[in-house]
Design an enzyme around this catalytic site. Structure first.
Site, mmCIF file in Angstrom:
data_model
loop_
_atom_site.group_PDB
_atom_site.id
_atom_site.type_symbol
_atom_site.label_atom_id
_atom_site.label_comp_id
_atom_site.label_asym_id
_atom_site.label_seq_id
_atom_site.Cartn_x
_atom_site.Cartn_y
_atom_site.Cartn_z
ATOM 1 C CD GLU A 67 -2.764 -2.104 3.080
ATOM 2 O OE1 GLU A 67 -2.159 -2.413 3.981
ATOM 3 O OE2 GLU A 67 -3.222 -0.943 2.774
ATOM 4 C CD GLU A 68 -3.516 2.395 2.975
ATOM 5 O OE1 GLU A 68 -3.338 1.854 3.739
ATOM 6 O OE2 GLU A 68 -3.028 2.383 1.734
ATOM 7 C CG ASP A 111 -0.270 2.216 0.131
ATOM 8 O OD1 ASP A 111 -0.664 1.572 -0.285
ATOM 9 O OD2 ASP A 111 0.031 2.783 1.208
HETATM 10 ZN ZN LIG Z 1 -1.344 0.092 0.995
#
Ligand SMILES: [Zn+2]
Length: 345
Positions: A336-337, A302
């Protein structure tokens, strides 16, 4: 938190590359089907032989965790631009985006304090964007809930206490991401809900189906008009332990200390490169992942995987000498996080 196997990952690179090419490759005189079969087979064989996505991933992970605003995030952007140029991509460039800059600080620590059960050390991790505790930490009684609705029914019982959100991910949901979604609100919104109930802090069970001693982080936000209180996660094993202690000793206290801080936003970058289309270069097929990660892990899945897959798909197409009609672009989005700015700017 998503996991995938190596073979599924390779398959995804193949599908991405093949899908991009099938949309764009010039067909010449052959029937579409015959030509596409050959193209797909050539991509598949080359990808399986070379596994270049792993080499790209290793370069990315070498920079360390890549939280937005961190020097490692900037180093990763620079390294991926160099990598794309070395692979021969065209128009490799950086696109500025403004990102939040939260830092964890040092010395996170926690304990369960109970005359009956004793003093039990507990690892805590500030949730992304949380304020810190005072320097001496916070010590308070604990009220445990498993849902927001349960918190609402408590009336005054949370006042002056730490609200312990112990909602587990639902193990009966085959799609683990659904289970994750079902439990994630206590991490993202637990501090606000706890503060509205009069709580002094939020302690949140980590989002994983496993029982381990590895507290996770993630993002959270505050509300205008609601007092800001610190929020931390504890591991699933520690959550089970705290719950058990509270059953035996409802007056047990929790003590913890964090020193996280939010600094001024900074300029960071999306990084992109492409294969220019030979017929309709202005039409773009975009493959992408997000280059940032949380600070507690290398972000291999991720979303290092998404970045590596995007680059590898272009590499396979380029090295095979395929000439797409349309431009195929790989974009590694920053953030994104912790806010998602790179995909919006
Ligand atoms: Zn992510």
């Amino acid at each position: 938190m998503r996991r995938s196997t190596g073979s599924r990952w390779v398959a995804w690179v193949m599908v991405s590359a093949a899908a991009a090419v099938l949309c764009v490759v010039s067909l010449g005189g052959q029937s579409d089907e015959g030509r596409y079969d050959q193209v797909v087979a050539s991509i598949s064989k080359k990808g399986l032989r070379e596994l270049g996505a792993y080499a790209t991933l290793a370069k990315l992970l070498a920079e360390g965790p890549r939280l937005t605003g961190s020097p490692q995030a900037d180093a990763a952007v620079a390294a991926m631009a160099v990598h794309m140029r070395a692979l021969g991509f065209e128009n490799v460039r950086l696109e500025p985006t403004t990102v939040g800059h939260w830092i964890r600080g040092e010395g996170e620590e926690g304990q369960i304090v109970s005359p009956l059960a004793g003093t039990i050390p507990v690892k805590v991790r500030a949730i992304g964007n949380s304020i810190a505790t005072p320097s001496q930490g916070i010590t308070a009684g604990v009220v445990e809930v498993r849902t927001f609705q349960e918190l609402e029914t408590l009336g005054d019982k949370a006042r002056g206490r730490i609200v312990f959100f112990n909602g587990a991910m639902d193990p009966t949901l085959i799609d683990a991401f659904q289970a994750y979604g079902g439990a994630a609100r206590q991490r993202s919104g637990g501090a606000v809900a706890a503060a509205k109930a009069g709580g002094v802090a939020a302690v949140v069970r980590s989002l994983t189906l496993g029982i381990d001693d590895d507290p996770h982080t993630g993002t959270m936000s505050y509300d205008e008009g609601t007092p800001k209180i610190p929020a931390v996660t504890i591991s699933t094993a520690a959550a089970e332990r705290l719950s058990e202690v509270l059953r035996r000793d409802p007056e047990a206290k929790f003590r913890f200390r964090t020193s996280s801080r939010t600094l001024a936003p900074v300029t960071s970058h999306n990084v992109m490169g492409e294969i220019r289309g030979v017929k309709k270069p202005e039409e773009v097929i975009l493959l992408g992942g997000h280059i940032d990660s949380w600070d507690l892990s290398p972000g291999a899945h991720d979303d290092g995987a998404g970045c590596a897959q995007s680059i590898e798909a272009l590499r396979l197409i380029k090295d095979l000498g395929l000439k797409p009609k349309r431009t195929i672009r790989a974009v590694l989005f920053m953030d994104e996080e912790n806010g998602g700015s790179g995909g919006r700017d």
